[in-house]
Design a protein around this motif. Structure first.
Motif, PDB file in Angstrom:
ATOM      1  N   GLY A  98      16.581  27.598  -6.387  1.00  0.00           N
ATOM      2  CA  GLY A  98      17.660  26.784  -6.937  1.00  0.00           C
ATOM      3  C   GLY A  98      17.226  25.449  -7.499  1.00  0.00           C
ATOM      4  N   ARG A  99      15.942  25.086  -7.353  1.00  0.00           N
ATOM      5  CA  ARG A  99      15.448  23.822  -7.899  1.00  0.00           C
ATOM      6  C   ARG A  99      15.346  23.922  -9.419  1.00  0.00           C
ATOM      7  N   VAL A 100      15.677  22.820 -10.104  1.00  0.00           N
ATOM      8  CA  VAL A 100      15.569  22.769 -11.565  1.00  0.00           C
ATOM      9  C   VAL A 100      14.105  22.584 -11.943  1.00  0.00           C
ATOM     10  N   CYS A 101      13.618  23.391 -12.877  1.00  0.00           N
ATOM     11  CA  CYS A 101      12.218  23.312 -13.299  1.00  0.00           C
ATOM     12  C   CYS A 101      12.141  23.126 -14.810  1.00  0.00           C
ATOM     13  N   ASN A 102      10.947  22.806 -15.286  1.00  0.00           N
ATOM     14  CA  ASN A 102      10.702  22.562 -16.708  1.00  0.00           C
ATOM     15  C   ASN A 102       9.853  23.712 -17.266  1.00  0.00           C
ATOM     16  N   ARG A 103      10.432  24.483 -18.164  1.00  0.00           N
ATOM     17  CA  ARG A 103       9.749  25.677 -18.658  1.00  0.00           C
ATOM     18  C   ARG A 103       8.546  25.341 -19.522  1.00  0.00           C
ATOM     19  N   THR A 104       8.566  24.211 -20.207  1.00  0.00           N
ATOM     20  CA  THR A 104       7.504  23.873 -21.155  1.00  0.00           C
ATOM     21  C   THR A 104       6.412  22.996 -20.547  1.00  0.00           C
ATOM     22  N   SER A 105       6.605  22.542 -19.308  1.00  0.00           N
ATOM     23  CA  SER A 105       5.634  21.648 -18.683  1.00  0.00           C
ATOM     24  C   SER A 105       4.485  22.436 -18.060  1.00  0.00           C
ATOM     25  N   THR A 106       3.368  21.748 -17.876  1.00  0.00           N
ATOM     26  CA  THR A 106       2.228  22.342 -17.172  1.00  0.00           C
ATOM     27  C   THR A 106       1.961  21.613 -15.849  1.00  0.00           C
ATOM     28  N   GLY A 107       2.790  20.636 -15.521  1.00  0.00           N
ATOM     29  CA  GLY A 107       2.621  19.867 -14.299  1.00  0.00           C
ATOM     30  C   GLY A 107       3.289  20.524 -13.109  1.00  0.00           C
TER      31      GLY A 107
END
Length: 363
Positions: free
Chosen positions: A305-314
């Motif tokens: 359920g945590r929001v993530c960043n699809r384009t990030s590599t971190g």
């Protein structure tokens, strides 16, 4: 009668064992809770002033901490503010990590996470110790504490570069003193040969030394038409975000300790065993657990359920944050006021803009 007597005799050892186990369990819980209970001040409401007759109502303070509260209730408000800064900075530094510095609604604040001597535990102790130094030092400078003021010890001294110490430096020495007396108290009152106690004391000191190391010189020019004919300088506290970033770097290269240290810290890595451990290095005893899955008994909420960043590599990327489980994508409509114009006189007229935003959450 004989049967009754026999039953009575066999029951006594069992009762003793039960009482002994309950006593050991109670001591274990008390010890684990006491180590972190003063941190509750960071989430407790101490609005107004703390009176010395109310000190005993604050949960989990050891005798030395209660003495500080009774003798100088004003300082306890600063300590509470320092703990609050530490908790907020911890959550800021780890907001994109699998463990995001989760807090609980009880007196332990961080829950079972503090029972294991992991590097997350190390960061918590260091950042809260630093928070107390920062808040107390700041309170001294603005005159909120009667026992201290700003540092005038070098006022008027000249430097070879042509500037003079002036103004009023932040009294970091008093902040270091209060932090050491209060924050270290639960550890000092226990077994100093315990590896966990040594770990906590070291990490507390790392937090304090980080604040001291990041103190910076600030100067102001004086002269005709803006010239810098005379320059007075003083030492000031860094923003607490800078301290948090420095401690996060120490966290990432934290040193794992040998468990049996015999009153001193030793590296677990045999190749570096002889290298002394400095106060720029956080230390831990055990590896971090897997924070991917929800395990409430260990204080781990998982990343579902945590929001993530699809384009990030971190660390905030969907690949890392979701632990390889994949993610869900949801289109969310975002409505806001835009293209606002001020009309004379006197109102603002805005348009209503809608945008569609992709939100990715971990499965």
């Amino acid at each position: 009668m004989a049967a009754a007597k026999t039953h009575k005799v066999t029951a006594r050892p069992r009762e003793k064992w039960i009482l002994l186990l309950l006593w050991i369990h109670w001591i274990f819980l008390l010890r684990c809770g006491t180590q972190a209970s003063w941190m509750y001040l960071g989430v407790a409401s101490l609005a107004g002033s703390v009176r010395d007759d109310k000190c005993n109502e604050l949960p989990g303070l050891v005798q030395e901490q209660l003495q500080v509260c009774r003798e100088n209730p004003e300082s306890l408000l600063c300590i509470s503010e320092g703990a609050r800064r530490g908790i907020l900075e911890c959550q800021s530094q780890f907001k994109n990590e699998r463990w995001n510095c989760t807090t609980q609604r009880n007196h332990t604040v961080f829950g079972p996470i503090l029972r294991k001597g992991t590097r997350e535990t190390a960061f918590i102790y260091a950042v809260l110790s630093a928070g107390v130094v920062h808040a107390v030092t700041q309170a001294c400078s603005v005159g909120n504490l009667t026992d201290c003021s700003c540092d005038m010890s070098r006022y008027g001294e000249s430097d070879v570069e042509g500037w003079k110490w002036g103004g009023c430096s932040d009294n970091v020495d008093y902040g270091l003193y209060v932090s050491k007396q209060f924050v270290d108290a639960p550890e000092v009152s226990t077994d100093l040969s315990d590896s966990r106690v040594l770990m906590n004391l070291h990490n507390n000191e790392v937090g304090r030394e980080t604040v001291k190391h990041l103190m910076s010189r600030r100067c102001r020019c004086h002269g005709v038409s803006g010239s810098c004919a005379v320059k007075t300088c003083w030492r000031g506290l860094p923003p607490f975000q800078d301290i948090g970033r420095a401690l996060k770097q120490s966290y990432e290269r934290s040193v794992r300790l040998a468990v049996r240290s015999k009153r001193r810290l030793r590296r677990k890595d045999r190749r570096r065993r002889r290298e002394p451990i400095s106060y720029s290095e956080l230390v831990h005893l055990r590896r971090s657990p897997n924070y991917c899955r929800n395990r409430p008994s260990k204080g781990i909420l998982g990343t579902r359920g945590r929001v993530c960043n699809r384009t990030s590599t971190g660390p905030e990327s969907c690949d890392l944050l979701c632990c390889g489980r994949g993610y869900n994508t949801q289109v969310v409509r975002h409505v806001e006021r835009c293209h606002c114009k001020f009309h004379w006189c006197c109102y603002v007229e805005c348009k209503r803009c809608e945008t569609m935003v992709d939100v990715h959450t971990c499965k």
